[in-house]
Design a protein around this motif. Structure first.
Motif, PDB file in Angstrom:
ATOM      1  N   LEU A  26       0.868  -1.171   0.000  1.00  0.00           N
ATOM      2  CA  LEU A  26       0.000   0.000   0.000  1.00  0.00           C
ATOM      3  C   LEU A  26       0.907   1.224   0.000  1.00  0.00           C
ATOM      4  N   LEU A  27       0.762   2.037  -1.015  1.00  0.00           N
ATOM      5  CA  LEU A  27       1.554   3.254  -1.139  1.00  0.00           C
ATOM      6  C   LEU A  27       0.691   4.437  -0.743  1.00  0.00           C
ATOM      7  N   ASN A  28       1.195   5.231   0.178  1.00  0.00           N
ATOM      8  CA  ASN A  28       0.583   6.510   0.479  1.00  0.00           C
ATOM      9  C   ASN A  28       1.544   7.544  -0.057  1.00  0.00           C
ATOM     10  N   GLY A  29       1.182   8.130  -1.189  1.00  0.00           N
ATOM     11  CA  GLY A  29       2.051   9.084  -1.864  1.00  0.00           C
ATOM     12  C   GLY A  29       1.889  10.502  -1.375  1.00  0.00           C
ATOM     13  N   GLY A  30       1.154  10.683  -0.304  1.00  0.00           N
ATOM     14  CA  GLY A  30       0.842  12.011   0.214  1.00  0.00           C
ATOM     15  C   GLY A  30      -0.668  12.138   0.299  1.00  0.00           C
ATOM     16  N   PHE A  31      -1.134  13.241   0.765  1.00  0.00           N
ATOM     17  CA  PHE A  31      -2.570  13.420   1.003  1.00  0.00           C
ATOM     18  C   PHE A  31      -3.401  13.097  -0.248  1.00  0.00           C
ATOM     19  N   GLY A  32      -4.347  12.164  -0.094  1.00  0.00           N
ATOM     20  CA  GLY A  32      -5.259  11.811  -1.189  1.00  0.00           C
ATOM     21  C   GLY A  32      -4.629  10.987  -2.299  1.00  0.00           C
ATOM     22  N   ARG A  33      -3.459  10.402  -2.054  1.00  0.00           N
ATOM     23  CA  ARG A  33      -2.773   9.627  -3.096  1.00  0.00           C
ATOM     24  C   ARG A  33      -2.411   8.249  -2.557  1.00  0.00           C
TER      25      ARG A  33
END
Length: 172
Positions: free
Chosen positions: A145-152
């Protein structure tokens, strides 16, 4: 009652590139294991790096609590990515991997090359790399699971992560 929208975006090339960059640049990770006595999760920090033929590797002491936990249950969680020097830590990219821990026996023919490669990444490991309790562990990703920053947020498959650069990397 209406259900909440799925926050996960379709995985695209930009998400894959960001996840692969986080993996390439990682020199340590938070490692999550399940304590065999209590069943509760435990988290520790480990050194991490790509092997000379691909794959995500660590050198772990068999005396550590996380090593005992991985022997009892090879399921692991890894968190890669660090907050930058400024701003909210939750806006910086991070990658959560679910993986299977696979030990590499010392008599495996790949051990010498991995040892030499590891010492290039971590020269101070020379102090303990040959201690009998230390062993290389490969973390074979099951998904991420990648959280690339807010809303990504993105779900990634092992193929999206491009960790295995060698034809027999799955045989560790």
């Amino acid at each position: 009652m209406t259900s909440a929208p799925d926050p996960i975006r379709p995985t695209d090339d930009e998400a894959r590139a960001l996840a692969q960059r986080l993996i390439r640049e990682a020199r340590f990770a938070a490692l999550g294991t399940l304590d065999p006595e209590s069943g509760f999760p435990a988290v520790s920090r480990i050194a991490l790096g790509l092997g000379p033929e691909g794959g995500l590797w660590s050198l772990i002491s068999g005396l550590s609590a996380h090593s005992r936990a991985l022997r009892a249950d090879p399921r692991a969680g890894l968190l890669l990515g660090e907050p930058g020097p400024r701003g909210d830590p939750l806006t910086h990219p991070r990658l959560s991997l679910r993986a299977q821990a696979i030990p590499l026996p010392r008599d495996d023919p790949r051990h010498p090359a991995l040892r030499a490669h590891w010492l290039k990444l971590y020269p101070k490991a020379q102090l303990y790399i040959d201690f009998g309790d230390f062993q290389f562990i490969r973390f074979r990703p099951l998904d991420a699971l990648l959280n690339g920053g807010f809303g990504r947020a993105f779900r990634l498959s092992p193929a999206d992560l491009a960790l295995e650069d060698h034809p027999d990397a799955d045989h560790a």
